[in-house]
Design a protein around this motif. Structure first.
Motif, PDB file in Angstrom:
ATOM      1  N   LEU A  42       0.618  -1.325  -0.028  1.00 18.27           N
ATOM      2  CA  LEU A  42      -0.133  -0.370  -0.327  1.00 18.27           C
ATOM      3  C   LEU A  42       0.666   1.419   0.269  1.00 18.27           C
ATOM      4  O   LEU A  42       0.370   2.292  -0.397  1.00 18.27           O
ATOM      5  CB  LEU A  42      -1.293   0.041   1.244  1.00 18.27           C
ATOM      6  CG  LEU A  42      -2.065  -1.047   1.396  1.00 18.27           C
ATOM      7  CD1 LEU A  42      -2.761  -0.567   2.553  1.00 18.27           C
ATOM      8  CD2 LEU A  42      -3.047  -0.590   0.048  1.00 18.27           C
ATOM      9  N   LEU A  43       1.764   1.245   0.086  1.00 12.83           N
ATOM     10  CA  LEU A  43       3.057   2.795   0.069  1.00 12.83           C
ATOM     11  C   LEU A  43       2.975   3.537  -1.500  1.00 12.83           C
ATOM     12  O   LEU A  43       3.136   4.320  -0.885  1.00 12.83           O
ATOM     13  CB  LEU A  43       4.645   2.133   0.855  1.00 12.83           C
ATOM     14  CG  LEU A  43       4.534   1.229   1.826  1.00 12.83           C
ATOM     15  CD1 LEU A  43       6.340   1.112   2.710  1.00 12.83           C
ATOM     16  CD2 LEU A  43       4.509   2.964   2.750  1.00 12.83           C
ATOM     17  N   TYR A  44       2.934   2.588  -2.466  1.00 13.61           N
ATOM     18  CA  TYR A  44       2.458   2.546  -3.704  1.00 13.61           C
ATOM     19  C   TYR A  44       1.079   3.742  -3.529  1.00 13.61           C
ATOM     20  O   TYR A  44       1.181   4.718  -4.240  1.00 13.61           O
ATOM     21  CB  TYR A  44       2.112   1.464  -4.405  1.00 13.61           C
ATOM     22  CG  TYR A  44       2.129   2.144  -6.057  1.00 13.61           C
ATOM     23  CD1 TYR A  44       2.956   2.562  -6.858  1.00 13.61           C
ATOM     24  CD2 TYR A  44       0.832   2.314  -6.696  1.00 13.61           C
ATOM     25  CE1 TYR A  44       3.156   2.678  -7.847  1.00 13.61           C
ATOM     26  CE2 TYR A  44       0.436   2.919  -7.534  1.00 13.61           C
ATOM     27  CZ  TYR A  44       1.647   3.227  -8.369  1.00 13.61           C
ATOM     28  OH  TYR A  44       1.443   3.694 -10.374  1.00 13.61           O
ATOM     29  N   CYS A  45       0.281   3.642  -2.625  1.00 16.78           N
ATOM     30  CA  CYS A  45      -0.775   4.325  -2.353  1.00 16.78           C
ATOM     31  C   CYS A  45      -0.446   5.297  -2.202  1.00 16.78           C
ATOM     32  O   CYS A  45      -1.668   6.675  -1.528  1.00 16.78           O
ATOM     33  CB  CYS A  45      -2.079   3.336  -2.358  1.00 16.78           C
ATOM     34  SG  CYS A  45      -2.390   1.741  -3.120  1.00 16.78           S
ATOM     35  N   GLN A  46       0.138   5.696  -1.113  1.00 16.30           N
ATOM     36  CA  GLN A  46       0.660   6.495   0.345  1.00 16.30           C
ATOM     37  C   GLN A  46       0.110   8.035  -0.384  1.00 16.30           C
ATOM     38  O   GLN A  46      -0.969   8.908   0.442  1.00 16.30           O
ATOM     39  CB  GLN A  46       1.983   6.544   0.877  1.00 16.30           C
ATOM     40  CG  GLN A  46       1.882   7.449   2.396  1.00 16.30           C
ATOM     41  CD  GLN A  46       2.940   7.405   3.210  1.00 16.30           C
ATOM     42  OE1 GLN A  46       4.282   6.462   2.772  1.00 16.30           O
ATOM     43  NE2 GLN A  46       2.796   8.018   4.157  1.00 16.30           N
TER      44      GLN A  46
END
Length: 217
Positions: A42-46
């Motif tokens: 989810l770091l991609y979406c942060q």
């Protein structure tokens, strides 16, 4: 580390529907530009989630000014505003309630303490929330999320008080070992908060406490 990111969004006050919108837009952007590597965190979406949150906060201020003194009429029996279907949310609450009830009953066989009382109160409160959410013409997911988060905090506090210092120290040592590779890349305050979240996660998992927040649906 997705769980830590979710916890940070909760602590920032990011509404669930805003987080979901940010995640959806991040993946839409990813799919529009095919890459060799897949998204594994989810770091991609942060960045997108936090950008959506900032826009939502600005919109809330503007909406509050515009609606000053006005009465807002909402459509009845409309679930389209919910982040998940009503059935999915009710199933999530029922599953959590059943799990907490089972833990409570098993614990009472060995001892009766403050954690037992907290579990019992949580089961009763969840049952009330289920009934209210089920019969509401237009259920409020944000209000429900606040109630579920409050219940989680009560359970966390009771759980921590029920444990020996030895068990707490062991859980903290394991969490510190797991986070050690990331410590140099994290601000001290962020590291400490992440550490506390990880300790709680380990203890919840050890004692079988389910997550109540809709973030974990």
């Amino acid at each position: 580390m997705d769980w830590a990111l979710i916890e940070s969004w909760k602590e920032m006050g990011v509404p669930l529907h805003v987080a979901l919108r940010g995640i959806e837009r991040a993946f839409d952007s990813y799919e529009s530009k095919p890459r060799r590597r897949s998204v594994k965190s989810l770091l991609y979406c942060q960045e997108e989630v936090e950008a959506q949150f900032a826009e939502w906060q600005e919109a809330q201020v503007g909406a509050a000014e515009q609606k000053n003194g006005e009465r807002i009429l909402q459509e009845q029996s409309d679930d389209s505003h919910l982040p998940f279907s009503r059935a999915a949310i009710l199933e999530h609450m029922e599953r959590a309630r059943v799990a907490l009830l089972q833990i409570c009953e098993e614990r009472k066989k060995r001892r009766k303490d403050d954690l037992c009382d907290a579990l019992s109160r949580a089961v009763s409160r969840l049952e009330e929330l289920e009934k209210d959410f089920k019969r509401a013409a237009r259920p409020d997911a944000e209000k429900l999320e606040d109630a579920l988060t409050s219940l989680e905090e009560i359970l966390d506090e009771a759980l921590l008080k029920s444990l020996s210092s030895r068990e707490l120290k062991a859980a903290r040592a394991e969490a510190e070992e797991q986070l050690q590779p990331y410590q140099s890349r994290m601000e001290r305050t962020v590291f400490e908060q992440t550490l506390e979240n990880l300790v709680l996660k380990r203890l919840r998992d050890t004692h079988g406490l389910p997550r109540l927040s809709l973030f974990y649906l």
